[in-house]
Scaffold this motif. Structure first.
Motif, PDB file in Angstrom:
ATOM      1  N   ILE A   1      -4.411   8.761  -0.002  1.00  0.00           N
ATOM      2  CA  ILE A   1      -2.982   9.157   0.268  1.00  0.00           C
ATOM      3  C   ILE A   1      -2.762  10.754   0.798  1.00  0.00           C
ATOM      4  CG2 ILE A   1      -0.503   9.184  -0.229  1.00  0.00           C
ATOM      5  CD1 ILE A   1      -1.002   6.874  -2.136  1.00  0.00           C
ATOM      6  N   GLY A   2      -2.246  10.924   2.035  1.00  0.00           N
ATOM      7  CA  GLY A   2      -1.882  12.320   2.160  1.00  0.00           C
ATOM      8  C   GLY A   2      -0.404  12.465   2.159  1.00  0.00           C
ATOM      9  N   GLY A   3      -0.124  13.197   1.193  1.00  0.00           N
ATOM     10  CA  GLY A   3       1.372  13.544   0.907  1.00  0.00           C
ATOM     11  C   GLY A   3       2.101  14.397   1.733  1.00  0.00           C
ATOM     12  N   TYR A   4       1.436  14.992   2.495  1.00  0.00           N
ATOM     13  CA  TYR A   4       2.177  15.649   3.674  1.00  0.00           C
ATOM     14  C   TYR A   4       1.494  15.193   5.083  1.00  0.00           C
ATOM     15  CZ  TYR A   4       3.930  18.473   0.017  1.00  0.00           C
ATOM     16  OH  TYR A   4       4.229  19.046  -1.345  1.00  0.00           O
TER      17      TYR A   4
ATOM     18  N   ASP B   1       8.567   2.145  -7.127  1.00  0.00           N
ATOM     19  CA  ASP B   1       9.634   2.251  -6.100  1.00  0.00           C
ATOM     20  C   ASP B   1       9.864   3.746  -5.342  1.00  0.00           C
ATOM     21  OD1 ASP B   1      10.172  -0.623  -6.680  1.00  0.00           O
ATOM     22  OD2 ASP B   1      11.918  -0.116  -7.656  1.00  0.00           O
ATOM     23  N   GLY B   2       9.801   4.471  -6.096  1.00  0.00           N
ATOM     24  CA  GLY B   2       9.847   5.749  -5.708  1.00  0.00           C
ATOM     25  C   GLY B   2       8.658   6.051  -4.765  1.00  0.00           C
ATOM     26  N   PHE B   3       7.416   5.711  -4.941  1.00  0.00           N
ATOM     27  CA  PHE B   3       6.460   6.047  -4.347  1.00  0.00           C
ATOM     28  C   PHE B   3       6.433   5.147  -2.835  1.00  0.00           C
ATOM     29  CE2 PHE B   3       4.692   8.100  -7.564  1.00  0.00           C
ATOM     30  CZ  PHE B   3       3.532   9.015  -6.931  1.00  0.00           C
TER      31      PHE B   3
ATOM     32  N   VAL C   1      -3.469   6.297 -10.247  1.00  0.00           N
ATOM     33  CA  VAL C   1      -3.914   7.569 -10.437  1.00  0.00           C
ATOM     34  C   VAL C   1      -2.679   8.343 -11.107  1.00  0.00           C
ATOM     35  CG1 VAL C   1      -4.732   9.640  -9.103  1.00  0.00           C
ATOM     36  CG2 VAL C   1      -4.890   7.344  -8.140  1.00  0.00           C
ATOM     37  N   PRO C   2      -2.449   7.956 -12.497  1.00  0.00           N
ATOM     38  CA  PRO C   2      -1.282   8.710 -13.106  1.00  0.00           C
ATOM     39  C   PRO C   2      -1.296  10.010 -13.226  1.00  0.00           C
ATOM     40  CG  PRO C   2      -2.821   7.593 -14.734  1.00  0.00           C
ATOM     41  CD  PRO C   2      -3.315   7.233 -13.027  1.00  0.00           C
ATOM     42  N   HIS C   3      -2.753  10.772 -13.152  1.00  0.00           N
ATOM     43  CA  HIS C   3      -2.511  12.336 -13.190  1.00  0.00           C
ATOM     44  C   HIS C   3      -2.046  12.985 -11.826  1.00  0.00           C
ATOM     45  CE1 HIS C   3      -6.609  11.522 -11.502  1.00  0.00           C
ATOM     46  NE2 HIS C   3      -6.200  12.461 -11.003  1.00  0.00           N
ATOM     47  N   GLY C   4      -1.944  12.310 -10.809  1.00  0.00           N
ATOM     48  CA  GLY C   4      -1.653  12.761  -9.336  1.00  0.00           C
ATOM     49  C   GLY C   4      -0.109  12.640  -9.395  1.00  0.00           C
ATOM     50  N   VAL C   5       0.513  11.686 -10.191  1.00  0.00           N
ATOM     51  CA  VAL C   5       1.921  11.363  -9.934  1.00  0.00           C
ATOM     52  C   VAL C   5       3.013  12.807 -10.026  1.00  0.00           C
ATOM     53  CG1 VAL C   5       3.969  10.238 -11.057  1.00  0.00           C
ATOM     54  CG2 VAL C   5       1.677   9.037 -10.796  1.00  0.00           C
ATOM     55  N   PRO C   6       2.656  13.662 -11.247  1.00  0.00           N
ATOM     56  CA  PRO C   6       3.327  14.747 -11.285  1.00  0.00           C
ATOM     57  C   PRO C   6       3.449  15.593  -9.892  1.00  0.00           C
ATOM     58  CG  PRO C   6       2.361  14.567 -13.172  1.00  0.00           C
ATOM     59  CD  PRO C   6       1.709  13.673 -12.310  1.00  0.00           C
ATOM     60  N   MET C   7       2.378  15.948  -9.372  1.00  0.00           N
ATOM     61  CA  MET C   7       2.216  16.493  -7.955  1.00  0.00           C
ATOM     62  C   MET C   7       3.384  15.995  -7.105  1.00  0.00           C
ATOM     63  SD  MET C   7       1.204  16.915  -4.788  1.00  0.00           S
ATOM     64  CE  MET C   7      -0.104  15.760  -4.725  1.00  0.00           C
ATOM     65  N   PHE C   8       2.957  14.826  -6.825  1.00  0.00           N
ATOM     66  CA  PHE C   8       3.866  14.138  -5.886  1.00  0.00           C
ATOM     67  C   PHE C   8       5.472  14.438  -6.032  1.00  0.00           C
ATOM     68  CE2 PHE C   8       0.022  12.209  -4.352  1.00  0.00           C
ATOM     69  CZ  PHE C   8       0.179  11.836  -3.290  1.00  0.00           C
TER      70      PHE C   8
ATOM     71  N   VAL D   1      -0.077  -0.063  -1.102  1.00  0.00           N
ATOM     72  CA  VAL D   1      -1.032   1.047  -1.580  1.00  0.00           C
ATOM     73  C   VAL D   1      -0.055   2.224  -2.470  1.00  0.00           C
ATOM     74  CG1 VAL D   1      -2.530   2.888  -0.971  1.00  0.00           C
ATOM     75  CG2 VAL D   1      -2.523   0.721   0.017  1.00  0.00           C
ATOM     76  N   LEU D   2       0.919   2.768  -2.014  1.00  0.00           N
ATOM     77  CA  LEU D   2       1.833   3.722  -2.433  1.00  0.00           C
ATOM     78  C   LEU D   2       2.362   3.024  -4.007  1.00  0.00           C
ATOM     79  CD1 LEU D   2       3.794   5.000   0.664  1.00  0.00           C
ATOM     80  CD2 LEU D   2       2.113   6.227  -0.715  1.00  0.00           C
ATOM     81  N   ARG D   3       2.991   1.957  -3.866  1.00  0.00           N
ATOM     82  CA  ARG D   3       3.410   1.360  -5.147  1.00  0.00           C
ATOM     83  C   ARG D   3       2.351   1.210  -6.319  1.00  0.00           C
ATOM     84  NH1 ARG D   3       7.983  -1.003  -5.490  1.00  0.00           N
ATOM     85  NH2 ARG D   3       7.289  -2.538  -7.262  1.00  0.00           N
ATOM     86  N   ALA D   4       1.018   1.128  -5.995  1.00  0.00           N
ATOM     87  CA  ALA D   4      -0.167   1.077  -6.808  1.00  0.00           C
ATOM     88  C   ALA D   4      -0.431   2.602  -7.384  1.00  0.00           C
ATOM     89  CB  ALA D   4      -1.474   0.455  -6.232  1.00  0.00           C
ATOM     90  N   PHE D   5       0.033   3.569  -6.624  1.00  0.00           N
ATOM     91  CA  PHE D   5      -0.635   5.024  -6.924  1.00  0.00           C
ATOM     92  C   PHE D   5      -0.126   5.319  -8.297  1.00  0.00           C
ATOM     93  CE2 PHE D   5      -0.755   9.454  -6.888  1.00  0.00           C
ATOM     94  CZ  PHE D   5      -1.603   9.803  -6.481  1.00  0.00           C
ATOM     95  N   PRO D   6       1.159   5.271  -9.042  1.00  0.00           N
ATOM     96  CA  PRO D   6       1.454   5.496 -10.207  1.00  0.00           C
ATOM     97  C   PRO D   6       0.486   5.148 -11.252  1.00  0.00           C
ATOM     98  CG  PRO D   6       3.335   5.239  -9.063  1.00  0.00           C
ATOM     99  CD  PRO D   6       2.175   4.571  -8.137  1.00  0.00           C
ATOM    100  N   LYS D   7       0.104   3.680 -11.172  1.00  0.00           N
ATOM    101  CA  LYS D   7      -0.669   3.081 -12.139  1.00  0.00           C
ATOM    102  C   LYS D   7      -2.207   3.641 -12.099  1.00  0.00           C
ATOM    103  CE  LYS D   7      -2.169  -1.065 -14.004  1.00  0.00           C
ATOM    104  NZ  LYS D   7      -2.759  -2.564 -13.581  1.00  0.00           N
TER     105      LYS D   7
END
Length: 144
Positions: free
Chosen positions: A58-61, A127-129, A108-115, A100-106
């Motif tokens: 995922i490219g956040g930007y 839902d936020g992702f 890659v949990p360490h990546g969630v705070p950055m997003f 794919v976005l919905r799966a990210f928090p589960k």
């Protein structure tokens, strides 16, 4: 937020430095892609995730430099420690990004705070992702 904060660029440089010295962090890998203007290799940390047997990044930007470079080059090197893999990156259309976005928090949990901290997603929930689908880039990773 459409432009990454300067603190993210500094953090990325530190992560790249650590990774190149064999100190892996979480699920992070290094993605090296040819620069679209310079032609020189450019490296950024990414956290691939697997959904239904497929790997994604995922490219956040969506307008970030590495995302633009991938769109032009289409291929890259994904590395972790001494292991390197040539890959093709295929961008998903917006409608296909949500699972794919919905799966990210589960996944890659360490990546969630950055997003969340950088405003890429409104909150840390699936839902936020999913709500970020129009504003991010999602690439399927294929062996080259």
């Amino acid at each position: 937020m459409s432009i990454p904060p300067k603190s993210l660029k500094v953090a990325n440089k530190v992560i790249v430095w650590l990774q190149r010295r064999g100190l892996p962090i979480g699920t992070m890998h290094l993605l090296t892609v040819r620069g679209r203007k310079s032609g020189e290799p450019r490296t950024t940390p990414v956290s691939p995730l697997t959904v239904d047997g497929e790997r994604y990044i995922i490219g956040g930007y969506a307008k970030g430099d590495w995302v633009k470079n991938v769109r032009v080059a289409g291929e890259a090197v994904l590395s972790r420690g001494k292991a390197q893999e040539r890959v093709r990156l295929v961008e998903l259309p917006e409608a296909d990004r949500v699972p794919v976005l919905r799966a990210f928090p589960k996944e890659v949990p360490h990546g969630v705070p950055m997003f969340v901290k950088t405003g890429v997603v409104p909150d840390a929930t699936p839902d936020g992702f999913a709500a970020a689908a129009p504003n991010v880039a999602v690439f399927r990773v294929e062996r080259y």
